[in-house]
Scaffold this motif. Sequence first.
Motif, PDB file in Angstrom:
ATOM      1  N   TYR A 137       0.825  -1.214   0.000  1.00  0.00           N
ATOM      2  CA  TYR A 137       0.000   0.000   0.000  1.00  0.00           C
ATOM      3  C   TYR A 137       0.858   1.263   0.000  1.00  0.00           C
ATOM      4  O   TYR A 137       0.534   2.234  -0.685  1.00  0.00           O
ATOM      5  CB  TYR A 137      -0.953   0.013   1.198  1.00  0.00           C
ATOM      6  N   VAL A 138       1.931   1.251   0.766  1.00  0.00           N
ATOM      7  CA  VAL A 138       2.831   2.409   0.803  1.00  0.00           C
ATOM      8  C   VAL A 138       3.476   2.615  -0.566  1.00  0.00           C
ATOM      9  O   VAL A 138       3.530   3.735  -1.083  1.00  0.00           O
ATOM     10  CB  VAL A 138       3.894   2.241   1.907  1.00  0.00           C
ATOM     11  N   ALA A 139       3.949   1.529  -1.168  1.00  0.00           N
ATOM     12  CA  ALA A 139       4.570   1.631  -2.498  1.00  0.00           C
ATOM     13  C   ALA A 139       3.550   2.096  -3.536  1.00  0.00           C
ATOM     14  O   ALA A 139       3.866   2.923  -4.401  1.00  0.00           O
ATOM     15  CB  ALA A 139       5.163   0.286  -2.907  1.00  0.00           C
ATOM     16  N   GLY A 140       2.330   1.597  -3.455  1.00  0.00           N
ATOM     17  CA  GLY A 140       1.282   2.037  -4.376  1.00  0.00           C
ATOM     18  C   GLY A 140       0.954   3.512  -4.208  1.00  0.00           C
ATOM     19  O   GLY A 140       0.746   4.237  -5.185  1.00  0.00           O
ATOM     20  N   GLY A 141       0.923   3.962  -2.966  1.00  0.00           N
ATOM     21  CA  GLY A 141       0.676   5.381  -2.717  1.00  0.00           C
ATOM     22  C   GLY A 141       1.791   6.264  -3.253  1.00  0.00           C
ATOM     23  O   GLY A 141       1.529   7.326  -3.843  1.00  0.00           O
ATOM     24  N   ILE A 142       3.017   5.836  -3.058  1.00  0.00           N
ATOM     25  CA  ILE A 142       4.152   6.599  -3.579  1.00  0.00           C
ATOM     26  C   ILE A 142       4.121   6.635  -5.097  1.00  0.00           C
ATOM     27  O   ILE A 142       4.369   7.675  -5.717  1.00  0.00           O
ATOM     28  CB  ILE A 142       5.473   6.012  -3.046  1.00  0.00           C
ATOM     29  N   LEU A 143       3.802   5.504  -5.721  1.00  0.00           N
ATOM     30  CA  LEU A 143       3.728   5.457  -7.180  1.00  0.00           C
ATOM     31  C   LEU A 143       2.594   6.338  -7.713  1.00  0.00           C
ATOM     32  O   LEU A 143       2.762   7.022  -8.727  1.00  0.00           O
ATOM     33  CB  LEU A 143       3.537   4.020  -7.659  1.00  0.00           C
ATOM     34  N   SER A 144       1.470   6.343  -7.029  1.00  0.00           N
ATOM     35  CA  SER A 144       0.369   7.187  -7.508  1.00  0.00           C
ATOM     36  C   SER A 144       0.688   8.666  -7.330  1.00  0.00           C
ATOM     37  O   SER A 144       0.348   9.485  -8.186  1.00  0.00           O
ATOM     38  CB  SER A 144      -0.932   6.821  -6.805  1.00  0.00           C
ATOM     39  N   LEU A 145       1.353   9.026  -6.247  1.00  0.00           N
ATOM     40  CA  LEU A 145       1.770  10.417  -6.053  1.00  0.00           C
ATOM     41  C   LEU A 145       2.790  10.825  -7.117  1.00  0.00           C
ATOM     42  O   LEU A 145       2.689  11.915  -7.701  1.00  0.00           O
ATOM     43  CB  LEU A 145       2.360  10.604  -4.658  1.00  0.00           C
TER      44      LEU A 145
END
Length: 85
Positions: free
Chosen positions: A6-14
């Motif tokens: 989830y953290v990696a997905g959030g960073i990628l979306s940002l």
Amino acid sequence: MTIAAYVAGGILSLAATLALYRAVRGPSILDRVLALDVVLAIIGAALVLNMIVNRHLDNLILLVTVSVIGFIGSVTVARFVTDRK
């Protein structure tokens, strides 16, 4: 593992949001091309993250295709810009 995904997905979306903002707002064609190249790299990273989380290799062909398209696009624009000057 789930929290890390989830953290990696959030960073990628940002990162994708900021890169798309740069692609729209960029003052020159090189800024826009570089931003779109970053977006393709982020898409590749998201595909890898999906493959890691779901433990499959179904997106591997798509990952290679996105990488090749990004490379060919960058080289084409670089040649176009150098021929123009």
